[in-house]
Design a protein around this motif. Structure first.
Motif, PDB file in Angstrom:
ATOM      1  N   GLY A 174      15.097   3.783  31.934  1.00  0.00           N
ATOM      2  CA  GLY A 174      13.883   3.581  31.160  1.00  0.00           C
ATOM      3  C   GLY A 174      13.324   4.842  30.539  1.00  0.00           C
ATOM      4  N   LYS A 175      13.565   5.990  31.196  1.00  0.00           N
ATOM      5  CA  LYS A 175      12.977   7.248  30.734  1.00  0.00           C
ATOM      6  C   LYS A 175      13.886   8.008  29.768  1.00  0.00           C
ATOM      7  N   HIS A 176      15.178   8.045  30.046  1.00  0.00           N
ATOM      8  CA  HIS A 176      16.059   8.955  29.312  1.00  0.00           C
ATOM      9  C   HIS A 176      17.155   8.275  28.480  1.00  0.00           C
ATOM     10  N   ILE A 177      17.372   6.978  28.665  1.00  0.00           N
ATOM     11  CA  ILE A 177      18.457   6.320  27.931  1.00  0.00           C
ATOM     12  C   ILE A 177      17.921   5.299  26.930  1.00  0.00           C
ATOM     13  N   THR A 178      17.144   4.334  27.421  1.00  0.00           N
ATOM     14  CA  THR A 178      16.661   3.263  26.538  1.00  0.00           C
ATOM     15  C   THR A 178      15.879   3.774  25.330  1.00  0.00           C
ATOM     16  N   PRO A 179      14.959   4.741  25.474  1.00  0.00           N
ATOM     17  CA  PRO A 179      14.201   5.186  24.287  1.00  0.00           C
ATOM     18  C   PRO A 179      15.068   5.839  23.219  1.00  0.00           C
ATOM     19  N   TYR A 180      16.264   6.251  23.555  1.00  0.00           N
ATOM     20  CA  TYR A 180      17.107   6.998  22.615  1.00  0.00           C
ATOM     21  C   TYR A 180      18.255   6.148  22.062  1.00  0.00           C
ATOM     22  N   VAL A 181      19.039   5.531  22.947  1.00  0.00           N
ATOM     23  CA  VAL A 181      20.220   4.782  22.496  1.00  0.00           C
ATOM     24  C   VAL A 181      20.224   3.352  23.025  1.00  0.00           C
ATOM     25  N   GLY A 182      19.103   2.903  23.570  1.00  0.00           N
ATOM     26  CA  GLY A 182      19.066   1.586  24.193  1.00  0.00           C
ATOM     27  C   GLY A 182      19.332   0.437  23.251  1.00  0.00           C
ATOM     28  N   THR A 183      18.956   0.567  21.979  1.00  0.00           N
ATOM     29  CA  THR A 183      19.113  -0.533  21.028  1.00  0.00           C
ATOM     30  C   THR A 183      20.424  -0.462  20.260  1.00  0.00           C
ATOM     31  N   VAL A 184      21.297   0.459  20.645  1.00  0.00           N
ATOM     32  CA  VAL A 184      22.612   0.573  20.006  1.00  0.00           C
ATOM     33  C   VAL A 184      23.579  -0.389  20.701  1.00  0.00           C
ATOM     34  N   PRO A 185      24.330  -1.209  19.958  1.00  0.00           N
ATOM     35  CA  PRO A 185      25.350  -2.039  20.604  1.00  0.00           C
ATOM     36  C   PRO A 185      26.373  -1.160  21.323  1.00  0.00           C
ATOM     37  N   VAL A 186      26.852  -1.612  22.441  1.00  0.00           N
ATOM     38  CA  VAL A 186      27.792  -0.821  23.230  1.00  0.00           C
ATOM     39  C   VAL A 186      28.989  -0.393  22.390  1.00  0.00           C
ATOM     40  N   ALA A 187      29.511  -1.294  21.576  1.00  0.00           N
ATOM     41  CA  ALA A 187      30.707  -0.989  20.787  1.00  0.00           C
ATOM     42  C   ALA A 187      30.429   0.002  19.660  1.00  0.00           C
ATOM     43  N   ARG A 188      29.163   0.199  19.307  1.00  0.00           N
ATOM     44  CA  ARG A 188      28.821   1.117  18.210  1.00  0.00           C
ATOM     45  C   ARG A 188      28.508   2.528  18.702  1.00  0.00           C
ATOM     46  N   LEU A 189      28.394   2.694  20.002  1.00  0.00           N
ATOM     47  CA  LEU A 189      28.055   4.014  20.530  1.00  0.00           C
ATOM     48  C   LEU A 189      29.264   4.930  20.448  1.00  0.00           C
ATOM     49  N   THR A 190      29.105   6.067  19.798  1.00  0.00           N
ATOM     50  CA  THR A 190      30.208   6.999  19.585  1.00  0.00           C
ATOM     51  C   THR A 190      29.952   8.311  20.316  1.00  0.00           C
ATOM     52  N   THR A 191      31.002   9.107  20.421  1.00  0.00           N
ATOM     53  CA  THR A 191      30.851  10.415  21.068  1.00  0.00           C
ATOM     54  C   THR A 191      29.848  11.312  20.336  1.00  0.00           C
ATOM     55  N   PRO A 192      29.866  11.386  18.998  1.00  0.00           N
ATOM     56  CA  PRO A 192      28.833  12.186  18.320  1.00  0.00           C
ATOM     57  C   PRO A 192      27.415  11.689  18.623  1.00  0.00           C
ATOM     58  N   MET A 193      27.245  10.371  18.758  1.00  0.00           N
ATOM     59  CA  MET A 193      25.921   9.841  19.090  1.00  0.00           C
ATOM     60  C   MET A 193      25.505  10.262  20.492  1.00  0.00           C
ATOM     61  N   PRO A 240      18.434   0.481  47.736  1.00  0.00           N
ATOM     62  CA  PRO A 240      17.214   0.247  46.945  1.00  0.00           C
ATOM     63  C   PRO A 240      16.678   1.509  46.272  1.00  0.00           C
ATOM     64  N   ARG A 241      16.749   2.627  46.986  1.00  0.00           N
ATOM     65  CA  ARG A 241      16.246   3.867  46.399  1.00  0.00           C
ATOM     66  C   ARG A 241      17.105   4.291  45.207  1.00  0.00           C
ATOM     67  N   THR A 242      18.415   4.047  45.295  1.00  0.00           N
ATOM     68  CA  THR A 242      19.309   4.378  44.183  1.00  0.00           C
ATOM     69  C   THR A 242      19.042   3.476  42.995  1.00  0.00           C
ATOM     70  N   VAL A 243      18.823   2.182  43.259  1.00  0.00           N
ATOM     71  CA  VAL A 243      18.490   1.245  42.184  1.00  0.00           C
ATOM     72  C   VAL A 243      17.226   1.702  41.467  1.00  0.00           C
ATOM     73  N   ALA A 244      16.211   2.077  42.238  1.00  0.00           N
ATOM     74  CA  ALA A 244      14.956   2.539  41.631  1.00  0.00           C
ATOM     75  C   ALA A 244      15.181   3.786  40.783  1.00  0.00           C
ATOM     76  N   LEU A 245      16.014   4.704  41.285  1.00  0.00           N
ATOM     77  CA  LEU A 245      16.303   5.924  40.531  1.00  0.00           C
ATOM     78  C   LEU A 245      17.027   5.600  39.231  1.00  0.00           C
ATOM     79  N   TYR A 246      18.053   4.747  39.299  1.00  0.00           N
ATOM     80  CA  TYR A 246      18.809   4.377  38.096  1.00  0.00           C
ATOM     81  C   TYR A 246      17.912   3.688  37.071  1.00  0.00           C
ATOM     82  N   GLU A 247      17.048   2.806  37.536  1.00  0.00           N
ATOM     83  CA  GLU A 247      16.161   2.105  36.605  1.00  0.00           C
ATOM     84  C   GLU A 247      15.192   3.082  35.953  1.00  0.00           C
ATOM     85  N   TRP A 248      14.740   4.071  36.729  1.00  0.00           N
ATOM     86  CA  TRP A 248      13.833   5.069  36.148  1.00  0.00           C
ATOM     87  C   TRP A 248      14.554   5.900  35.094  1.00  0.00           C
ATOM     88  N   ILE A 249      15.771   6.353  35.397  1.00  0.00           N
ATOM     89  CA  ILE A 249      16.541   7.150  34.433  1.00  0.00           C
ATOM     90  C   ILE A 249      16.811   6.340  33.172  1.00  0.00           C
TER      91      ILE A 249
END
Length: 393
Positions: A98-117, A87-96
Motif C-alpha cells: 500500500g505504501k511503496h508499490i500500489t501508488p506507483y505501479v499498482g494500476t499497471v497490468p502485470v503483463a505491461r510491467l517492464t524492466t525500465p518501468m 500474521p505479522r509478515t502479512v501485515a508487513l507485506y500489505e503495508w509495503i
C-alpha cells in the motif's frame, strides 16, 4: 485491411480507423485473440505476429489475457493466498504494497510491467525519501509476486525485476556487548528482568521467543532451553502466541553453566509452580510488550550507562550469536543454534546435532568464567558488581 488469402497462414493484420495496426490470431485453444496492443507500423505488427507464431510452435505461448490483471490486485491476491505467512509478515507485506508499490505501479497490468518501468519505480522511491533498505524490501516483495506470475500462474514469460543490487540492504553495523557489559546490563535492570537479559543473550533468542518461554521449556539444572512458541505483536490484537518464526526456530539451546544460578533464582522468585507458567512477565503477571519493557527498564539511559548507547534489545541476540561464533563452531551448528531458516540451508538446520550445541555452550561458558563475579554473585547486593572491565575479543 485483411491479408490476402495465401499470403499468411497464421493470423491477420488490419489497419484500423485510427491508423494503427491490429493483430488477430487463433490461440492453441481455438479462440481468436487480439494482440494486447496495436502498432504504429505494419512491420511492427508483422514482427509481433511472427513471434507469437513461433511461441505457439514451441509450445511457449502465454495467454495475454492472463496478464491484464493489475499489479495491485495480483499482489494483494498473492499475499492472501501465500501459504505459511505469519500474521505479522502479512501485515508487513500489505503495508509495503500500500505504501511503496500500489501508488506507483499498482494500476499497471502485470503483463505491461517492464524492466525500465521497475527501474524508474525504484528510482522514484529513493527520490521520494524512501531509504535504501525500504526500497530493497519493496523490490523483493514485487519480485517475489512476479516470480509467481512467471513460474506458477504463467501470466508472463520473464520477471521484469532484473535490477542488479536492488534487493540488497545496507545493514547498519550493530553493537556487540562484551561479557562484562552483558552482566552489567543484567545487574542494571530491575531484578525480575535480569534473567531475561542473560537467557536472551547467551541463548541467542529472539524477543518473541524469550517472552513466550514457559517453566516447562527450561531445565535450569541441565541448562537447556526449548524454543517451541513465540509471541508477535499485531496491530489491533496485541500479543499473539504462535509458532516460532520458521520451522528451524523450534529448537533446543544449551546455556552456559555460569548463568544458571541467576536463572534458578528467577524461577524460584518470579515464576509460578505450574509447568505452563510463563517465565518472563510483568509484575502483574501479564505478558511483556516490547514498548512496555523499554519503559520498565528505562532502557536507553540504562544501556548508555553500561557504555552501549543506542543498543536495541535485539542486539542481545546479535551479541550471543557473536559469542557462539567466536567459540569456533561450524556454520551449520551456529545457524541451527540461532534458529535461522531459508531455502538454501533448511536441511542443514534440521540435522544440527545436540552434542555440537552443548560444545558451543561449554565454550561460551569458558569465556564467561574469565571474569570474576560471573558465578556466585547472588550472595548479597549487586550480583555482578565484581565483574572486571575487559573484552573477549
Amino acid at each position: 485491411m485483411v491479408n490476402r488469402p495465401g499470403r499468411r497462414r497464421f493470423g491477420s493484420i488490419r489497419k484500423r480507423e485510427s491508423g494503427r495496426w491490429q493483430v488477430r490470431y487463433r490461440g492453441p485453444d481455438g479462440v481468436m485473440r487480439s494482440a494486447p496492443q496495436t502498432f504504429a507500423r505494419k512491420e511492427e505488427a508483422q514482427r509481433w505476429l511472427t513471434l507469437a507464431e513461433a511461441e505457439l510452435m514451441q509450445q511457449d505461448w502465454i495467454d495475454p489475457q492472463r496478464g491484464q490483471v493489475l499489479v495491485k490486485d495480483y499482489a494483494q491476491q498473492w499475499i492472501a493466498q501465500r501459504p505459511g505467512l505469519r500474521p505479522r509478515t502479512v501485515a508487513l507485506y500489505e503495508w509495503i504494497l500500500g505504501k511503496h508499490i500500489t501508488p506507483y505501479v499498482g494500476t499497471v497490468p502485470v503483463a505491461r510491467l517492464t524492466t525500465p518501468m521497475v527501474r524508474r519505480w525504484r528510482a522514484q522511491l529513493l527520490t521520494d525519501g524512501v531509504s535504501v533498505n525500504g526500497a530493497a524490501k519493496a523490490y523483493r516483495l514485487l519480485r517475489a509476486v512476479l516470480m509467481t506470475a512467471v513460474k506458477e500462474d504463467e501470466m508472463i514469460r520473464k520477471n521484469p525485476c532484473r535490477i542488479p543490487g536492488a534487493d540488497q540492504e545496507r545493514a547498519e553495523e550493530r553493537p556487540v556487548l562484551t561479557v562484562p557489559q552483558v552482566f552489567a546490563l543484567a545487574d542494571a535492570v530491575p531484578e525480575r528482568f535480569a534473567a531475561l537479559i542473560l537467557v536472551t543473550t547467551f541463548g541467542c533468542l529472539r524477543w518473541g521467543e524469550a517472552v513466550a518461554l514457559r517453566r516447562r521449556d527450561l531445565d535450569a539444572d541441565l541448562g537447556v532451553v526449548r524454543v517451541r512458541e513465540a509471541f508477535t505483536e499485531q496491530r489491533g490484537k496485541g500479543m499473539v502466541l504462535g509458532p516460532p518464526k520458521s520451522r528451524a526456530g523450534v529448537r533446543t539451546v544449551a546455556l552456559p553453566a555460569a548463568v544458571l544460578p541467576r536463572l534458578r533464582h528467577h524461577l524460584d522468585t518470579y515464576v509460578g509452580a505450574e509447568l505452563e507458567a510463563f517465565v518472563f512477565t510483568t509484575q502483574s503477571g501479564s505478558t511483556i510488550r516490547r514498548g512496555g519493557f523499554n519503559k520498565l527498564t528505562r532502557w536507553q539511559p540504562t544501556v548508555a550507562a553500561i557504555g552501549a548507547p543506542g543498543l536495541h534489545f535485539h542486539d542481545l541476540r546479535h551479541t550471543g550469536n557473536t559469542f557462539a561464533a567466536r567459540a569456533g563452531t561450524s556454520l551449520r551448528d551456529l545457524m541451527a543454534r540461532m534458529g535461522h531458516d531459508n531455502p538454501r540451508a533448511a536441511l542443514i538446520y534440521q540435522h544440527a546435532s545436540t552434542e555440537a550445541d552443548q560444545a558451543i555452550a561449554a565454550a561460551v561458558n569458558v569465556l564467561v568464567l574469565q571474569f570474576p563475579g560471573a558465578v556466585g554473585g547472588m550472595a548479597a547486593g549487586s550480583p555482578y558488581s565484581m565483574i572486571a572491565e575487559g573484552d573477549v575479543s
